[in-house]
Design a protein around this motif. Structure first.
Motif, mmCIF file in Angstrom:
data_model
loop_
_atom_site.group_PDB
_atom_site.id
_atom_site.type_symbol
_atom_site.label_atom_id
_atom_site.label_comp_id
_atom_site.label_asym_id
_atom_site.label_seq_id
_atom_site.Cartn_x
_atom_site.Cartn_y
_atom_site.Cartn_z
ATOM 1 N N GLY A 1 -18.249 -5.162 -10.811
ATOM 2 C CA GLY A 1 -18.469 -5.100 -9.180
ATOM 3 C C GLY A 1 -17.092 -4.840 -8.396
ATOM 4 N N ILE A 2 -17.291 -4.466 -7.378
ATOM 5 C CA ILE A 2 -16.321 -4.189 -6.295
ATOM 6 C C ILE A 2 -16.342 -5.336 -5.010
ATOM 7 C CG2 ILE A 2 -15.324 -2.532 -4.970
ATOM 8 C CD1 ILE A 2 -17.399 -0.545 -6.491
ATOM 9 N N VAL A 3 -15.230 -5.639 -4.720
ATOM 10 C CA VAL A 3 -15.187 -6.429 -3.401
ATOM 11 C C VAL A 3 -14.339 -5.588 -2.655
ATOM 12 C CG1 VAL A 3 -13.452 -8.041 -4.494
ATOM 13 C CG2 VAL A 3 -14.578 -8.754 -2.544
ATOM 14 N N LEU A 4 -14.861 -5.501 -1.298
ATOM 15 C CA LEU A 4 -14.290 -4.391 -0.524
ATOM 16 C C LEU A 4 -14.167 -5.014 1.016
ATOM 17 C CD1 LEU A 4 -16.951 -2.874 0.715
ATOM 18 C CD2 LEU A 4 -17.116 -2.170 -1.526
ATOM 19 N N LYS A 5 -13.357 -4.084 1.629
ATOM 20 C CA LYS A 5 -13.358 -4.396 3.047
ATOM 21 C C LYS A 5 -14.489 -4.089 3.931
ATOM 22 C CE LYS A 5 -8.478 -4.308 3.804
ATOM 23 N NZ LYS A 5 -7.219 -3.570 4.488
ATOM 24 N N ARG A 6 -14.802 -4.807 4.993
ATOM 25 C CA ARG A 6 -15.910 -4.859 6.003
ATOM 26 C C ARG A 6 -15.895 -3.484 6.482
ATOM 27 N NH1 ARG A 6 -19.375 -7.984 8.690
ATOM 28 N NH2 ARG A 6 -18.199 -10.085 8.054
ATOM 29 N N GLU A 7 -14.880 -2.982 6.892
ATOM 30 C CA GLU A 7 -14.760 -1.570 7.590
ATOM 31 C C GLU A 7 -15.248 -0.374 6.897
ATOM 32 O OE1 GLU A 7 -10.494 0.377 7.509
ATOM 33 O OE2 GLU A 7 -10.340 -1.785 8.007
ATOM 34 N N ILE A 8 -15.028 -0.506 5.110
ATOM 35 C CA ILE A 8 -15.658 0.404 4.309
ATOM 36 C C ILE A 8 -17.075 0.182 4.096
ATOM 37 C CG2 ILE A 8 -15.624 1.081 1.882
ATOM 38 C CD1 ILE A 8 -12.823 0.159 1.734
ATOM 39 N N VAL B 1 -0.398 -8.952 -2.021
ATOM 40 C CA VAL B 1 -0.703 -7.897 -1.282
ATOM 41 C C VAL B 1 -2.241 -7.781 -1.446
ATOM 42 C CG1 VAL B 1 -0.583 -5.185 -1.808
ATOM 43 C CG2 VAL B 1 1.274 -6.715 -2.491
ATOM 44 N N THR B 2 -2.840 -7.165 -0.324
ATOM 45 C CA THR B 2 -4.229 -7.079 -0.184
ATOM 46 C C THR B 2 -4.654 -5.693 -0.165
ATOM 47 O OG1 THR B 2 -4.416 -9.072 0.916
ATOM 48 C CG2 THR B 2 -6.182 -7.360 1.455
ATOM 49 N N PRO B 3 -5.277 -5.158 -1.126
ATOM 50 C CA PRO B 3 -5.869 -3.757 -1.301
ATOM 51 C C PRO B 3 -7.036 -3.762 -0.383
ATOM 52 C CG PRO B 3 -6.609 -5.112 -3.356
ATOM 53 C CD PRO B 3 -5.809 -6.044 -2.561
ATOM 54 N N ASP B 4 -7.748 -2.470 -0.531
ATOM 55 C CA ASP B 4 -8.712 -2.167 0.349
ATOM 56 C C ASP B 4 -9.986 -2.371 -0.739
ATOM 57 O OD1 ASP B 4 -7.535 -1.012 2.912
ATOM 58 O OD2 ASP B 4 -6.765 0.241 1.464
ATOM 59 N N MET B 5 -9.662 -2.265 -1.843
ATOM 60 C CA MET B 5 -10.993 -2.762 -2.953
ATOM 61 C C MET B 5 -10.461 -3.291 -3.961
ATOM 62 S SD MET B 5 -13.669 0.200 -3.014
ATOM 63 C CE MET B 5 -12.727 1.955 -2.301
ATOM 64 N N ILE B 6 -11.246 -4.069 -4.508
ATOM 65 C CA ILE B 6 -10.871 -4.840 -6.105
ATOM 66 C C ILE B 6 -12.020 -4.559 -6.764
ATOM 67 C CG2 ILE B 6 -10.450 -6.972 -7.341
ATOM 68 C CD1 ILE B 6 -8.854 -7.907 -4.978
ATOM 69 N N THR B 7 -11.875 -3.970 -8.049
ATOM 70 C CA THR B 7 -12.729 -3.958 -9.223
ATOM 71 C C THR B 7 -12.689 -5.121 -9.908
ATOM 72 O OG1 THR B 7 -11.212 -2.633 -10.592
ATOM 73 C CG2 THR B 7 -12.724 -1.458 -9.023
ATOM 74 N N PHE B 8 -13.702 -5.506 -10.449
ATOM 75 C CA PHE B 8 -13.792 -6.713 -11.517
ATOM 76 C C PHE B 8 -14.889 -6.614 -12.270
ATOM 77 C CE2 PHE B 8 -16.675 -8.016 -7.775
ATOM 78 C CZ PHE B 8 -17.696 -8.401 -8.410
ATOM 79 N N ALA B 9 -14.677 -7.290 -13.524
ATOM 80 C CA ALA B 9 -15.911 -7.408 -14.572
ATOM 81 C C ALA B 9 -15.306 -8.678 -15.361
ATOM 82 C CB ALA B 9 -15.980 -6.136 -15.236
ATOM 83 N N LYS B 10 -15.518 -8.404 -16.742
ATOM 84 C CA LYS B 10 -15.103 -9.431 -17.830
ATOM 85 C C LYS B 10 -15.272 -10.893 -17.465
ATOM 86 C CE LYS B 10 -11.842 -5.793 -19.768
ATOM 87 N NZ LYS B 10 -12.560 -5.597 -21.231
ATOM 88 N N GLY B 11 -14.262 -11.526 -16.790
ATOM 89 C CA GLY B 11 -14.046 -12.961 -16.621
ATOM 90 C C GLY B 11 -15.190 -13.288 -15.807
ATOM 91 N N VAL B 12 -15.936 -12.471 -15.030
ATOM 92 C CA VAL B 12 -16.830 -12.913 -13.952
ATOM 93 C C VAL B 12 -17.880 -13.852 -14.463
ATOM 94 C CG1 VAL B 12 -18.079 -10.815 -13.752
ATOM 95 C CG2 VAL B 12 -18.199 -12.436 -11.798
#
Length: 444
Positions: A296-303, A276-287
């Motif tokens: 951080g956040i990885v997000l769609k181009r349209e946003i 499933v592909t969301p519109d945004m993913i929040t990340f931290a910790k393991g990065v």
């Protein structure tokens, strides 16, 4: 001349620890002074097994030399660079590499310093996105029971753990709606991995849309696996249905992958595991393997493109932090991603998952155990609470694990949580489960 109070290493009076019974801790402190691989050293030099990957973050083990060296080199080369109007090469490279690991279509990265900041940033971006489109009525967020989205005010407002909200309100307007946890204790106890079915839990979103108006909801935010709330896996059909309902109502879907990102569930992101592909993913910790704070956040181009102003000199996003994209964090992040790639640690986690699951489920008949949940490299052993004292048995388990079994475990109320690093071997798995077994046997 007597030493000044600040020079006394074990003077605990001034410290106020988070999520800790401080009075109890100061009577019998648990001090960690060194770490390497899968082990800490306590203040007395005793070797202590880290059974929780630091705090869901040290996925590749402690003290990894490539990460240490990258941080040292970066500190000598450039200690800090501003992120307002400027950038530095490593953060540009790190953004591209994270985007490459994310699901197709998520190709822009915004950096901050923690999972809590990532959640609040995602909330602001979601509202800002719809405002830029002229849909200013979309201000609501829907989250889930038992969820944890950090401790800043946005994340606290969304959270589904009552103790994290108690006494801190009022909260951010538009954050009152909760989806049910996709878990039925009568059906799902002692179910390894993801339960079958479960799509119907997502239908609660349709009810909320009918009640509040689907066109007033900016985003739905869920953890693919509820981590801090006690390790509850999302059924695959549930996340797929959630995506369909969000699409039908024009709602953004945000996955909080602060815990599940970077190998915890055997993939770069849990979105890949669940298809499933969301519109945004929040990340931290393991990065950064926990070595330097980063989120951080990885997000769609349209946003991203919705924020682009007409004038080249105009600012896109009036949001950010002094330490956004910090050079030391960027260096640690790049070295960490290299380790994940070079040692194929995500694939190693997938291969280790059934061994870990079997080891943990061997505790099914241990004293006080009422449920076991396991997905990826995370497991929860839920205990029956002591009569009239919820939380006491869990805290005693944490203390006994440290002092009697030389282990660091995580607790969530009366649930003991194990979170092994992706480098865990058979010996560490055995020691974790047998250590927990001994602890449970000793509890009243």
């Amino acid at each position: 001349m007597p030493a000044s109070p600040s020079a006394i290493p074990n003077d605990l009076e001034s410290i106020w620890l988070p999520f800790t019974p401080n009075r109890s801790f100061k009577r019998r402190p648990r001090l960690l002074s060194a770490a390497e691989g899968m082990y800490y050293r306590d203040a007395g030099g005793r070797r202590v097994l880290d059974a929780i990957s630091g705090l869901w973050c040290v996925n590749a083990g402690h003290g990894r030399k490539p990460i240490v060296q990258a941080i040292q080199q970066q500190a000598a080369e450039m200690d800090y660079a501003p992120s307002f109007h400027f950038a530095h090469p490593k953060i540009v490279t790190l953004a591209a590499r994270i985007a490459a690991l994310a699901p197709d279509g998520l190709d822009h990265v915004f950096f901050c310093n923690s999972g809590s900041e990532a959640c609040d940033s995602a909330m602001k971006i979601a509202r800002g996105y719809f405002a830029a489109k002229g849909e200013t009525v979309r201000f609501r967020f829907v989250s889930r029971e038992r969820s944890y989205h950090g401790v800043n005010y946005g994340g606290t407002s969304l959270g589904g753990l009552p103790n994290n909200q108690k006494g801190f309100g009022p909260f951010v307007p538009g954050t009152e709606y909760r989806l049910p946890l996709p878990y039925d204790a009568n059906r799902d106890r002692f179910t390894p991995g993801e339960a079958e079915g479960g799509a119907h839990y997502a239908d609660a979103l349709e009810k909320i849309c009918s009640e509040a108006g689907g066109d007033t909801i900016a985003a739905v935010i869920v953890e693919p696996m509820t981590g801090s709330g006690g390790v509850f896996a999302s059924p695959k059909a549930y996340l797929q249905r959630l995506r369909e309902i969000c699409d039908r109502h024009g709602i953004l879907l945000i996955f909080d992958e602060v815990i599940t990102g970077f190998g915890r569930l055997g993939y770069s992101f849990a979105a890949e595991r669940y298809g499933v592909t969301p519109d945004m993913i929040t990340f931290a910790k393991g990065v950064t393997n926990g070595a330097v704070p980063m989120g951080g956040i990885v997000l769609k181009r349209e946003i991203y493109e919705a924020f682009e102003p007409k004038a080249d000199y105009a600012i896109d996003l009036f949001h950010g932090y002094t330490y956004t994209g910090h050079p030391l964090a960027a260096a640690a992040g790049l070295a960490t991603l290299d380790l994940y790639r070079d040692e194929d640690l995500f694939a190693r986690a997938r291969a280790l998952e059934p061994k870990f699951r079997d080891a943990v489920f061997s505790l099914k008949d241990a004293r006080h155990v009422v449920d076991i949940r396991s997905v990826g490299l995370a497991a929860a052993i839920e205990l029956e609470p002591a009569a009239g004292a919820p939380g006491r048995r869990g805290y005693e388990a944490l203390e006994k694990a440290f002092f009697d079994q030389s282990m660091v475990v995580r607790i969530s109320g009366d649930t003991v949580v194990l979170i092994p690093a992706l480098i865990t071997g058979d010996a560490e798995l055995s020691r974790m489960t047998e250590g927990v077994r001994a602890v449970l046997k000793s509890l009243e």
